[in-house]
Design an enzyme around this catalytic site. Structure first.
Site, PDB file in Angstrom:
ATOM      1  CE  LYS A  66     -12.399  10.907 -17.970  1.00  0.00           C
ATOM      2  NZ  LYS A  66     -12.798   9.982 -16.929  1.00  0.00           N
TER       3      LYS A  66
ATOM      4  NE  ARG B 272      -3.014   0.131   3.188  1.00  0.00           N
ATOM      5  CZ  ARG B 272      -2.524   0.578   4.365  1.00  0.00           C
ATOM      6  NH1 ARG B 272      -2.193   1.845   4.495  1.00  0.00           N
ATOM      7  NH2 ARG B 272      -2.393  -0.236   5.390  1.00  0.00           N
TER       8      ARG B 272
ATOM      9  CE1 TYR C 247     -16.609  13.616 -14.244  1.00  0.00           C
ATOM     10  CE2 TYR C 247     -15.410  13.536 -12.173  1.00  0.00           C
ATOM     11  CZ  TYR C 247     -16.218  12.935 -13.119  1.00  0.00           C
ATOM     12  OH  TYR C 247     -16.648  11.661 -12.922  1.00  0.00           O
TER      13      TYR C 247
ATOM     14  CG  ASP D 195      -8.936  17.953 -13.572  1.00  0.00           C
ATOM     15  OD1 ASP D 195      -8.322  17.479 -14.542  1.00  0.00           O
ATOM     16  OD2 ASP D 195      -9.903  17.383 -13.023  1.00  0.00           O
TER      17      ASP D 195
HETATM   18  N1  PLP Z   1     -11.313  15.326 -13.853  1.00  0.00           N
HETATM   19  C1  PLP Z   1     -11.907  15.387 -15.053  1.00  0.00           C
HETATM   20  C2  PLP Z   1     -11.727  16.607 -15.908  1.00  0.00           C
HETATM   21  C3  PLP Z   1     -12.705  14.319 -15.515  1.00  0.00           C
HETATM   22  O1  PLP Z   1     -13.301  14.414 -16.696  1.00  0.00           O
HETATM   23  C4  PLP Z   1     -12.876  13.189 -14.668  1.00  0.00           C
HETATM   24  C5  PLP Z   1     -13.720  12.047 -15.093  1.00  0.00           C
HETATM   25  O2  PLP Z   1     -14.445  12.126 -16.063  1.00  0.00           O
HETATM   26  C6  PLP Z   1     -12.247  13.172 -13.425  1.00  0.00           C
HETATM   27  C7  PLP Z   1     -11.462  14.250 -13.048  1.00  0.00           C
HETATM   28  C8  PLP Z   1     -12.415  12.011 -12.479  1.00  0.00           C
HETATM   29  O3  PLP Z   1     -11.552  10.974 -12.847  1.00  0.00           O
HETATM   30  P1  PLP Z   1     -11.892   9.407 -12.675  1.00  0.00           P
HETATM   31  O4  PLP Z   1     -13.136   9.134 -13.442  1.00  0.00           O
HETATM   32  O5  PLP Z   1     -10.659   8.742 -13.218  1.00  0.00           O
HETATM   33  O6  PLP Z   1     -12.087   9.162 -11.224  1.00  0.00           O
END
Ligand code: PLP
Length: 352
Positions: free
Chosen positions: A192, A41, A96, A167
């Site tokens: 992604k 971990r 998001y 992000d």
């Molecule tokens: N940040 C963005 C811009 C996203 O589009 C997403 C998911 O669609 C996330 C964070 C969250 O990531 P995860 O789905 O890998 O938990």
């Protein structure tokens, strides 16, 4: 090294006779005691290779540290856990949905106060920074495709003593390096573009601040949202082709943005001028739902950043902001031939 070279070369075993070119998948819950690893971990050599490669992409020649997580959402949670009780988080009104929902949940429990802003209004965001503990940026935003002036906002936030998080999921480190613009932390849904093949759920953060890294590593150790070794290996394998994939997706997205702008069925095109993501706005939900049902190459699916083109009517989710038009369809442009993508998309748009 330049970014495309870093993506291919960082995080590999040493060039020694009989060494494999790729890091192996280390399936281990524990390690022989007495060294630095100790327990599965806390660390894993396959995570480490992925983390070194992503840190090198986000930070160039400046040393940086990366932590990988079980999902982007897990990385987001660990960062938001930095905020002290009752402190303020400035965040985009159109981030998001998972980020917005998590902030709303924390606020409803009295953990943090949130101040939602239009990130394109730099003056308003700078003004909001004064009482913030953490400024969260997403640029471009999902799915509104808004772009923030990261450097100006980061300077104001730092002057106010707030952490700045970006992000960088949509732009990827190939197109934008927020640490160079003054951010303290970069976060990714590695699900992604980073992994890029719609077969992994994973997240990561990168920072140049060693003390902050130590705190966040401690949170990951305790909260336990670690990635699997196989997922890390897949994500690293995907990362090797990131520059090529982004280059192709971006070229096709720019072309599709132009063609959609000229199509009579499309009311508005939101393309920030870079990247492989764009949103198109149709007159309403009915037209958008018809579009996403009428293609054969484009797949109606959530998520983004894969080699295959996908699109989604975002307001099908109850949690999506009501300021996002009901007829907005977010397009994630893959690496197929752009003419095939346009033939398929335009035939569906022609239905009206
Ligand atoms: N940040 C963005 C811009 C996203 O589009 C997403 C998911 O669609 C996330 C964070 C969250 O990531 P995860 O789905 O890998 O938990």
């Amino acid at each position: 090294m330049r970014p495309a070279t870093r993506a291919v070369h960082v995080g590999r075993p040493a060039h020694e006779v009989d060494e494999p070119l790729n890091v192996p998948i280390t399936m281990a819950s524990t390690y022989v005691a007495g060294g630095d690893r100790e327990y599965g971990r806390y660390t894993n050599p396959t995570w480490t290779a992925f983390e070194e490669a992503l840190a090198a992409l986000e930070s160039g020649d400046e040393p940086a540290r990366c932590l990988s997580f079980a999902s982007g959402q897990a990385a987001i949670s660990v960062i938001l856990d930095l905020v002290g009780h009752g402190e303020t988080v400035v965040a985009p009104r159109h981030a998001y949905t998972g980020t917005v929902l998590q902030l709303a949940d924390l606020e409803s429990r009295g953990r943090v106060a949130t101040h939602l802003v239009d990130i394109t209004d730099t003056g308003a965001v700078v003004a909001a920074c004064t009482d913030a503990a953490l400024v969260w940026l997403e640029s471009p935003t999902n799915p509104a495709m808004e772009v923030a002036d990261i450097a100006t906002i980061a300077a104001a936030a730092r002057a106010a003593g707030a952490y700045v998080v970006v992000d960088n999921t949509f732009a990827t480190p190939i197109l934008q390096q927020p640490l160079d613009l003054g951010a303290d932390l970069v976060v990714h849904s590695a699900t992604k573009y980073i992994s890029g093949h719609s077969d992994v759920v994973m997240g990561a953060l990168v920072t140049r601040d060693e003390a902050l890294y130590g705190v966040l590593k401690g949170r990951r150790d305790l909260l336990g949202a670690i990635p699997g070794p196989f997922e890390s290996w897949l994500a690293l394998r995907g990362l090797r082709t990131l520059a090529l994939r982004v280059e192709r997706s971006q070229a096709s997205a720019a072309e599709l943005a132009l063609r959609c702008t000229a199509h009579p069925a499309v009311d508005e095109v939101r393309y920030p001028g870079f990247g492989g993501m764009l949103s198109i706005v149709l007159p309403g939900a009915e037209q958008a739902d018809r579009l996403v049902r009428s293609t054969s190459l484009w797949v109606h699916a959530t998520s983004l950043g894969g080699v295959e083109s996908t699109f989604e009517r975002r307001r099908r989710w109850a949690a999506e902001a009501t300021t996002i038009p009901a007829g907005l369809v977010r397009l994630s442009v893959g690496i197929e031939d752009v003419e095939d993508l346009w033939d398929d998309l335009s035939a569906a748009l022609d239905l009206g």
